[in-house]
Design a protein around this motif. Structure first.
Motif, PDB file in Angstrom:
ATOM      1  N   TYR A 134      39.497  88.182  82.326  1.00 54.06           N
ATOM      2  CA  TYR A 134      40.696  87.580  81.726  1.00 54.06           C
ATOM      3  C   TYR A 134      41.938  88.413  81.994  1.00 54.06           C
ATOM      4  CZ  TYR A 134      43.810  85.173  78.572  1.00 54.06           C
ATOM      5  OH  TYR A 134      44.878  84.464  78.060  1.00 54.06           O
ATOM      6  N   GLU A 135      41.791  89.720  82.061  1.00 56.68           N
ATOM      7  CA  GLU A 135      42.944  90.552  82.414  1.00 56.68           C
ATOM      8  C   GLU A 135      43.424  90.242  83.832  1.00 56.68           C
ATOM      9  OE1 GLU A 135      42.153  94.411  79.525  1.00 56.68           O
ATOM     10  OE2 GLU A 135      41.209  94.302  81.500  1.00 56.68           O
ATOM     11  N   SER A 175      52.158  79.721  78.334  1.00 55.57           N
ATOM     12  CA  SER A 175      50.867  79.292  78.876  1.00 55.57           C
ATOM     13  C   SER A 175      49.755  80.234  78.433  1.00 55.57           C
ATOM     14  CB  SER A 175      50.925  79.218  80.408  1.00 55.57           C
ATOM     15  OG  SER A 175      51.090  80.505  80.980  1.00 55.57           O
ATOM     16  N   LEU A 176      50.043  81.547  78.362  1.00 53.48           N
ATOM     17  CA  LEU A 176      49.027  82.501  77.912  1.00 53.48           C
ATOM     18  C   LEU A 176      48.750  82.365  76.420  1.00 53.48           C
ATOM     19  CD1 LEU A 176      50.111  85.634  79.989  1.00 53.48           C
ATOM     20  CD2 LEU A 176      47.956  84.370  80.212  1.00 53.48           C
ATOM     21  N   CYS A 177      49.773  82.007  75.645  1.00 49.52           N
ATOM     22  CA  CYS A 177      49.565  81.812  74.200  1.00 49.52           C
ATOM     23  C   CYS A 177      48.571  80.688  73.923  1.00 49.52           C
ATOM     24  CB  CYS A 177      50.889  81.510  73.505  1.00 49.52           C
ATOM     25  SG  CYS A 177      51.948  82.956  73.279  1.00 49.52           S
ATOM     26  N   GLY A 178      48.456  79.760  74.835  1.00 50.00           N
ATOM     27  CA  GLY A 178      47.524  78.650  74.665  1.00 50.00           C
ATOM     28  C   GLY A 178      46.091  78.999  74.995  1.00 50.00           C
ATOM     29  N   GLU A 179      45.851  80.184  75.535  1.00 50.44           N
ATOM     30  CA  GLU A 179      44.499  80.593  75.922  1.00 50.44           C
ATOM     31  C   GLU A 179      43.756  81.184  74.730  1.00 50.44           C
ATOM     32  OE1 GLU A 179      43.084  80.169  78.785  1.00 50.44           O
ATOM     33  OE2 GLU A 179      44.786  79.534  80.037  1.00 50.44           O
ATOM     34  N   GLN A 180      42.502  80.813  74.575  1.00 47.37           N
ATOM     35  CA  GLN A 180      41.700  81.296  73.449  1.00 47.37           C
ATOM     36  C   GLN A 180      41.558  82.813  73.471  1.00 47.37           C
ATOM     37  OE1 GLN A 180      37.832  79.489  73.021  1.00 47.37           O
ATOM     38  NE2 GLN A 180      37.151  80.964  71.497  1.00 47.37           N
ATOM     39  N   VAL A 186      53.395  84.191  66.111  1.00 46.94           N
ATOM     40  CA  VAL A 186      53.112  83.653  67.442  1.00 46.94           C
ATOM     41  C   VAL A 186      51.742  82.985  67.490  1.00 46.94           C
ATOM     42  CG1 VAL A 186      52.736  84.257  69.868  1.00 46.94           C
ATOM     43  CG2 VAL A 186      54.624  85.314  68.614  1.00 46.94           C
ATOM     44  N   VAL A 187      50.710  83.699  67.010  1.00 48.72           N
ATOM     45  CA  VAL A 187      49.351  83.157  67.130  1.00 48.72           C
ATOM     46  C   VAL A 187      49.153  81.949  66.216  1.00 48.72           C
ATOM     47  CG1 VAL A 187      48.282  84.698  65.400  1.00 48.72           C
ATOM     48  CG2 VAL A 187      46.912  83.781  67.280  1.00 48.72           C
ATOM     49  N   VAL A 188      49.752  81.945  65.039  1.00 56.10           N
ATOM     50  CA  VAL A 188      49.633  80.785  64.153  1.00 56.10           C
ATOM     51  C   VAL A 188      50.319  79.571  64.767  1.00 56.10           C
ATOM     52  CG1 VAL A 188      50.341  79.827  61.923  1.00 56.10           C
ATOM     53  CG2 VAL A 188      49.334  82.112  62.038  1.00 56.10           C
ATOM     54  N   ALA A 189      51.504  79.776  65.321  1.00 58.18           N
ATOM     55  CA  ALA A 189      52.221  78.663  65.964  1.00 58.18           C
ATOM     56  C   ALA A 189      51.427  78.125  67.144  1.00 58.18           C
ATOM     57  CB  ALA A 189      53.610  79.125  66.409  1.00 58.18           C
ATOM     58  N   ALA A 190      50.815  79.034  67.919  1.00 52.04           N
ATOM     59  CA  ALA A 190      50.030  78.595  69.082  1.00 52.04           C
ATOM     60  C   ALA A 190      48.808  77.795  68.646  1.00 52.04           C
ATOM     61  CB  ALA A 190      49.619  79.802  69.909  1.00 52.04           C
ATOM     62  N   THR A 236      43.614  85.032  74.624  1.00 51.35           N
ATOM     63  CA  THR A 236      44.851  85.664  74.155  1.00 51.35           C
ATOM     64  C   THR A 236      44.920  85.615  72.637  1.00 51.35           C
ATOM     65  OG1 THR A 236      46.210  85.375  76.145  1.00 51.35           O
ATOM     66  CG2 THR A 236      47.357  85.335  74.028  1.00 51.35           C
ATOM     67  N   GLN A 237      44.567  84.471  72.068  1.00 49.91           N
ATOM     68  CA  GLN A 237      44.582  84.350  70.610  1.00 49.91           C
ATOM     69  C   GLN A 237      43.580  85.307  69.965  1.00 49.91           C
ATOM     70  OE1 GLN A 237      44.022  80.156  69.881  1.00 49.91           O
ATOM     71  NE2 GLN A 237      45.809  79.604  71.121  1.00 49.91           N
ATOM     72  N   GLU A 238      42.433  85.515  70.610  1.00 53.53           N
ATOM     73  CA  GLU A 238      41.461  86.481  70.100  1.00 53.53           C
ATOM     74  C   GLU A 238      42.041  87.890  70.119  1.00 53.53           C
ATOM     75  OE1 GLU A 238      38.115  85.959  72.634  1.00 53.53           O
ATOM     76  OE2 GLU A 238      37.449  84.076  71.687  1.00 53.53           O
ATOM     77  N   ARG A 239      42.783  88.202  71.173  1.00 51.10           N
ATOM     78  CA  ARG A 239      43.410  89.533  71.264  1.00 51.10           C
ATOM     79  C   ARG A 239      44.464  89.725  70.164  1.00 51.10           C
ATOM     80  NH1 ARG A 239      44.119  92.192  77.051  1.00 51.10           N
ATOM     81  NH2 ARG A 239      42.036  91.843  77.872  1.00 51.10           N
ATOM     82  N   MET A 240      45.219  88.691  69.896  1.00 46.92           N
ATOM     83  CA  MET A 240      46.242  88.796  68.860  1.00 46.92           C
ATOM     84  C   MET A 240      45.615  88.997  67.487  1.00 46.92           C
ATOM     85  SD  MET A 240      49.144  86.027  70.001  1.00 46.92           S
ATOM     86  CE  MET A 240      50.107  86.276  71.494  1.00 46.92           C
TER      87      MET A 240
END
Length: 450
Positions: free
Chosen positions: A389-390, A427-432, A198-202, A434-438
């Motif tokens: 962010y939460e 839309s959340l996957c596009g947020e930095q 997911v995170v790589v694709a995003a 969220t990517q940091e959390r992943m």
């Protein structure tokens, strides 16, 4: 490692281990003729992975006996008699399977009785009962007209291979089988979606691929729910995120008692998007709002808290209280019998004329309830209970739970809610953040609160 060391901590481990072995051996033949009932009691009663005699076998019986005697914890006399008779272990093994157990009175190995109908996937594989397989999953013929899908990715994380085998299984079941079991013999049923994918694709902007994967999961789950043949899911251990969503779309759940299940997606900065929110709304809000003059907010708050706080049921029975398991779903105490009981459930449902449920509309509370939940999320943020962010994630969550900015409460299709789930997830996957959390979850195994 601890038994071979000499520091004080290792000495404590050695003493406790040798005392446990000595005491366990002294119980035989007073309370049992063989070590097996004692191992079973320790595993089943205390949820240990192995009993004392199983551990003793792993360490080597003869070597451990000498160490115990040297430490002043000599075992019962029958243990040395067993070794002198040429039996080097308490259990007799054939490959990785236990086939015999030493009987103290008979002074020889006796065959371990096997429960009739027990299903062991490794045996099905050896018997060439695999219908189809890839790197992520396998499809078996369990016999009696029942098929079984087994996951075997790391932590059984859901990926395209699993989707493909499950979809193929649903295709085959419609023509060649009376029903389908989805389960495995791993410690954990599924830890959720493959967040690395997911995170790589995003990060690479592969939005069509990502949306296609989410839609594939949604469609697979919906197809399970409305399958003309019964689909029984048998979760055990960790059943999180997408694994929980898949389970919630089963015709029937046959769960191991020790099942840890819940929608935990907020921990990695997204919301559930495989139909889990839709199912919570169907199960909790729909019955409530069919009552005249009912208030929707108590039901909405229950769903909001369970998903928003990433609550995980610590047992199958607690999952029933959460609304994940229903009244007809079953709980099995013995993990070893889980697949066999799931197969029995498929056959029972087929024999009693199983019919899939009728499509159901979902209650969407609209903009009034949306505003109320937004105020609640804002209050949590202002009170420093959640991060800035939460609060953003919570906003996406409540938008789906209320059906979006509808002018008034209404009943909407399941697909309407699924579309909202997918849109919010992407839309959340596009947020930095969220990517940091992943990445934090992938690198540390712990959630990041940023």
């Amino acid at each position: 490692m601890f038994l071979g060391a000499s520091d004080r901590g290792a000495q404590l481990i050695q003493t406790l281990t040798y005392q446990a072995f000595q005491y366990s051996s002294m119980l035989i033949p007073e309370v049992a003729d063989t070590p097996k009932p004692i191992d079973d009691a320790i595993r089943w009663g205390f949820m240990h992975e192995s009993g004392p005699f199983e551990i003793w076998d792993m360490l080597g019986v003869a070597e451990t006996v000498e160490q115990m005697k040297a430490a002043g914890y000599a075992p019962a006399a029958w243990v040395e008699d067993m070794l002198k008779s040429g039996c080097a272990s308490f259990y007799q093994y054939k490959g990785d399977n236990k086939v015999g157990i030493y009987d103290v009175n008979k002074k020889k190995y006796v065959k371990i009785a096997r429960a009739p109908g027990l299903v062991v996937l490794s045996e099905l594989k050896k018997a060439k009962k695999i219908i189809s397989e890839n790197t992520g999953a396998s499809l078996y013929d369990m016999g009696d007209g029942v098929a079984c899908v087994e996951f075997h990715t790391k932590m059984n994380a859901l990926d395209d291979d699993i989707f493909n085998i499950t979809i193929e299984a649903l295709d085959r079941v419609e023509k060649d089988f009376v029903g389908l079991v989805i389960g495995n013999e791993a410690d954990n049923f599924s830890a959720g979606a493959n967040i690395f994918m997911v995170v790589v694709a995003a990060q690479q902007g592969m939005w069509d691929v990502l949306e296609g994967a989410v839609a594939k999961l949604q469609n697979m789950n919906m197809r399970m729910r409305y399958s003309a043949r019964p689909v029984v899911v048998a979760p055990a251990g960790l059943t999180l995120g997408g694994g929980c969503e898949l389970t919630m779309h089963a015709s029937r759940i046959v769960a191991a008692a020790e099942t840890y299940i819940g929608l935990v997606e907020l921990g990695v900065g997204v919301i559930p998007a495989g139909g889990g929110m839709k199912e919570y709304m169907r199960r909790i809000l729909n019955p409530l709002m069919r009552v005249p003059s009912a208030e929707v907010l108590p039901g909405l708050m229950k769903v909001f808290e369970q998903i928003g706080q990433a609550k995980v049921a610590t047992s199958a029975e607690e999952a029933r209280q959460f609304g994940i398991l229903g009244p007809a779903d079953r709980v099995v105490l013995s993990r070893n019998h889980l697949l066999a009981e799931a197969k029995k459930e498929v056959l029972h449902m087929a024999a009693t004329g199983y019919k899939p449920p009728a499509p159901e509309l979902i209650y969407a509370a609209g903009r009034g309830a949306l505003a109320a939940l937004r105020v609640g999320a804002w209050a949590f943020k202002e009170g420093k209970y959640i991060t800035e962010y939460e609060g953003v994630i919570a906003g996406k969550l409540v938008n789906v739970l209320t059906g979006g900015d509808l002018s008034r409460p209404t009943w909407v299709s399941e697909q309407y809610i699924l579309d909202l789930e997918r849109e919010a997830f992407l839309s959340l996957c596009g947020e930095q953040k969220t990517q940091e959390r992943m990445w934090a979850m992938l690198n540390t195994g712990k959630p990041l609160r940023n």
